[in-house]
Motif scaffolding. Structure first.
Motif, PDB file in Angstrom:
ATOM      1  N   GLN A  11       4.310  -4.439 -14.452  1.00  0.00           N
ATOM      2  CA  GLN A  11       4.232  -5.779 -14.970  1.00  0.00           C
ATOM      3  C   GLN A  11       4.816  -6.770 -13.982  1.00  0.00           C
ATOM      4  N   SER A  12       5.181  -6.299 -12.802  1.00  0.00           N
ATOM      5  CA  SER A  12       5.626  -7.201 -11.753  1.00  0.00           C
ATOM      6  C   SER A  12       4.409  -7.895 -11.161  1.00  0.00           C
ATOM      7  N   ASN A  13       4.651  -8.804 -10.213  1.00  0.00           N
ATOM      8  CA  ASN A  13       3.558  -9.537  -9.593  1.00  0.00           C
ATOM      9  C   ASN A  13       3.548  -9.255  -8.107  1.00  0.00           C
ATOM     10  N   PRO A  14       3.107  -8.057  -7.686  1.00  0.00           N
ATOM     11  CA  PRO A  14       3.166  -7.678  -6.279  1.00  0.00           C
ATOM     12  C   PRO A  14       2.202  -8.469  -5.429  1.00  0.00           C
ATOM     13  N   LYS A  15       2.579  -8.608  -4.154  1.00  0.00           N
ATOM     14  CA  LYS A  15       1.733  -9.309  -3.204  1.00  0.00           C
ATOM     15  C   LYS A  15       0.819  -8.321  -2.495  1.00  0.00           C
ATOM     16  N   SER A  16      -0.354  -8.769  -2.111  1.00  0.00           N
ATOM     17  CA  SER A  16      -1.287  -7.913  -1.386  1.00  0.00           C
ATOM     18  C   SER A  16      -1.726  -8.629  -0.126  1.00  0.00           C
ATOM     19  N   VAL A  17      -2.309  -7.866   0.807  1.00  0.00           N
ATOM     20  CA  VAL A  17      -2.831  -8.471   2.014  1.00  0.00           C
ATOM     21  C   VAL A  17      -4.311  -8.739   1.830  1.00  0.00           C
ATOM     22  N   THR A  18      -4.877  -9.582   2.646  1.00  0.00           N
ATOM     23  CA  THR A  18      -6.272  -9.968   2.485  1.00  0.00           C
ATOM     24  C   THR A  18      -7.160  -9.395   3.574  1.00  0.00           C
ATOM     25  N   GLN A  19      -6.609  -8.633   4.488  1.00  0.00           N
ATOM     26  CA  GLN A  19      -7.418  -8.035   5.531  1.00  0.00           C
ATOM     27  C   GLN A  19      -6.868  -6.673   5.900  1.00  0.00           C
ATOM     28  N   LEU A  20      -7.730  -5.868   6.490  1.00  0.00           N
ATOM     29  CA  LEU A  20      -7.314  -4.542   6.905  1.00  0.00           C
ATOM     30  C   LEU A  20      -6.373  -4.635   8.099  1.00  0.00           C
ATOM     31  N   PRO A  21      -5.460  -3.677   8.228  1.00  0.00           N
ATOM     32  CA  PRO A  21      -4.580  -3.655   9.403  1.00  0.00           C
ATOM     33  C   PRO A  21      -5.358  -3.292  10.653  1.00  0.00           C
ATOM     34  N   SER A  22      -4.806  -3.634  11.823  1.00  0.00           N
ATOM     35  CA  SER A  22      -5.448  -3.202  13.073  1.00  0.00           C
ATOM     36  C   SER A  22      -5.250  -1.718  13.273  1.00  0.00           C
ATOM     37  N   LYS A  23      -4.195  -1.181  12.657  1.00  0.00           N
ATOM     38  CA  LYS A  23      -3.920   0.256  12.742  1.00  0.00           C
ATOM     39  C   LYS A  23      -2.893   0.633  11.684  1.00  0.00           C
ATOM     40  N   PHE A 184       3.896   1.327  20.576  1.00  0.00           N
ATOM     41  CA  PHE A 184       2.738   0.547  20.172  1.00  0.00           C
ATOM     42  C   PHE A 184       3.207  -0.850  19.779  1.00  0.00           C
ATOM     43  N   THR A 185       2.525  -1.877  20.232  1.00  0.00           N
ATOM     44  CA  THR A 185       2.788  -3.208  19.700  1.00  0.00           C
ATOM     45  C   THR A 185       2.262  -3.253  18.277  1.00  0.00           C
ATOM     46  N   LEU A 186       3.134  -3.587  17.336  1.00  0.00           N
ATOM     47  CA  LEU A 186       2.734  -3.726  15.950  1.00  0.00           C
ATOM     48  C   LEU A 186       2.303  -5.158  15.703  1.00  0.00           C
ATOM     49  N   GLU A 187       1.091  -5.330  15.193  1.00  0.00           N
ATOM     50  CA  GLU A 187       0.567  -6.652  14.902  1.00  0.00           C
ATOM     51  C   GLU A 187       0.804  -6.993  13.431  1.00  0.00           C
ATOM     52  N   ALA A 188       0.802  -8.283  13.124  1.00  0.00           N
ATOM     53  CA  ALA A 188       0.935  -8.708  11.732  1.00  0.00           C
ATOM     54  C   ALA A 188      -0.167  -8.059  10.897  1.00  0.00           C
ATOM     55  N   GLY A 189       0.219  -7.463   9.779  1.00  0.00           N
ATOM     56  CA  GLY A 189      -0.735  -6.773   8.917  1.00  0.00           C
ATOM     57  C   GLY A 189      -0.802  -5.279   9.141  1.00  0.00           C
ATOM     58  N   ASP A 190      -0.253  -4.795  10.251  1.00  0.00           N
ATOM     59  CA  ASP A 190      -0.237  -3.350  10.489  1.00  0.00           C
ATOM     60  C   ASP A 190       0.616  -2.638   9.446  1.00  0.00           C
ATOM     61  N   VAL A 191       0.313  -1.366   9.251  1.00  0.00           N
ATOM     62  CA  VAL A 191       1.001  -0.551   8.248  1.00  0.00           C
ATOM     63  C   VAL A 191       1.708   0.610   8.936  1.00  0.00           C
ATOM     64  N   VAL A 192       2.921   0.893   8.486  1.00  0.00           N
ATOM     65  CA  VAL A 192       3.659   2.063   8.947  1.00  0.00           C
ATOM     66  C   VAL A 192       3.912   2.961   7.745  1.00  0.00           C
ATOM     67  N   MET A 193       3.406   4.195   7.802  1.00  0.00           N
ATOM     68  CA  MET A 193       3.666   5.201   6.769  1.00  0.00           C
ATOM     69  C   MET A 193       4.808   6.067   7.272  1.00  0.00           C
ATOM     70  N   THR A 194       5.905   6.114   6.521  1.00  0.00           N
ATOM     71  CA  THR A 194       7.192   6.562   7.052  1.00  0.00           C
ATOM     72  C   THR A 194       7.487   8.046   6.897  1.00  0.00           C
ATOM     73  N   GLY A 195       6.534   8.821   6.437  1.00  0.00           N
ATOM     74  CA  GLY A 195       6.747  10.261   6.324  1.00  0.00           C
ATOM     75  C   GLY A 195       6.812  10.724   4.883  1.00  0.00           C
ATOM     76  N   THR A 196       6.544  12.005   4.680  1.00  0.00           N
ATOM     77  CA  THR A 196       6.463  12.549   3.330  1.00  0.00           C
ATOM     78  C   THR A 196       7.550  13.593   3.075  1.00  0.00           C
TER      79      THR A 196
END
Length: 227
Positions: A11-23, A184-196
């Motif tokens: 019931q929170s109001n999370p923010k989303s991105v509007t474009q795919l990441p470069s990586k 790697f240069t991280l660009e705005a919108g890029d995603v980092v998955m931190t491990g499982t």
């Protein structure tokens, strides 16, 4: 619908991105117990690999893969969205660049990955296929009290299969961003998955998956399924 504009059951109001990441930059073996459960050495430095934008799908699309390539394993991970360009940054700069948090699934064709590892080849065929990255809707970073002590879990068919605590990471979230920015240069919108964390296993047709991230407002959940 853009695959990153998915809806959570919170019931929170999370923010989303509007474009795919470069990586999507992924971190392997960042929880010691997960490394051990697959018979891998515990790394001394972060193990990094990439997923392309084409790997990203929305929760509502469901999980599918080429069954001829063997088992597909779930790997639930805290995921970070970058808000500004990062290259050779400090801890403070990395912390300030975190624009969103969510949970994601780093789907892995395990049989194929094992074959590739045996041959000394890269993992991309097993990790970067279309649909290999499932992301929940983005939440503001301040939804988490402390990135170094954040807990989450994955349930499959209402059975808890993975429980993660970032306090158990070999390399913390901010330290990972600093390290990655040296490579790697991280660009705005890029995603980092931190491990499982430990507990990964094979998916089967019809499985119902629920990811839960514990926030300052309580548990935020995202659901998806195997086609």
């Amino acid at each position: 619908m853009n695959p990153l504009n998915t809806q959570s059951n919170s019931q929170s109001n999370p923010k989303s991105v509007t474009q795919l990441p470069s990586k999507i930059v992924c971190v392997g073996r960042n929880y010691a117990e997960h490394a051990r459960e697959l018979g891998n050495e515990v790394p001394e430095t972060p193990v990094l690999f990439l997923k392309p934008p084409s790997s990203v799908i929305g929760l509502e699309q469901g999980i599918a893969w080429n069954k001829e390539l063997g088992e597909c394993h779930f790997e639930c991970e805290l995921s970070i969205r970058i808000g500004q360009r990062l290259k050779n940054v400090t801890v403070e700069q990395a912390q300030a660049a975190i624009a969103g948090v969510t949970l994601g699934l780093d789907l892995t064709l395990r049989d194929l990955q094992n074959q590739l590892k045996t041959k000394g080849q890269p993992w991309e065929r097993a990790k970067a296929f279309d649909g290999a990255c499932v992301l929940g809707q983005w939440l503001a970073p301040d939804m988490l009290c402390d990135l170094s002590k954040t807990t989450f879990e994955l349930s499959v068919n209402d059975e808890v299969r993975q429980q993660g605590d970032t306090a158990d990471m070999l390399f913390g979230v901010v330290d990972l961003l600093v390290d990655i920015s040296q490579v790697f240069t991280l660009e705005a919108g890029d995603v980092v998955m931190t491990g499982t964390p430990a507990g990964v296993a094979a998916l089967t047709s019809g499985d119902q998956l629920k990811m839960t991230l514990h926030t300052v407002l309580g548990g935020v959940t995202w659901q998806t399924f195997v086609v």
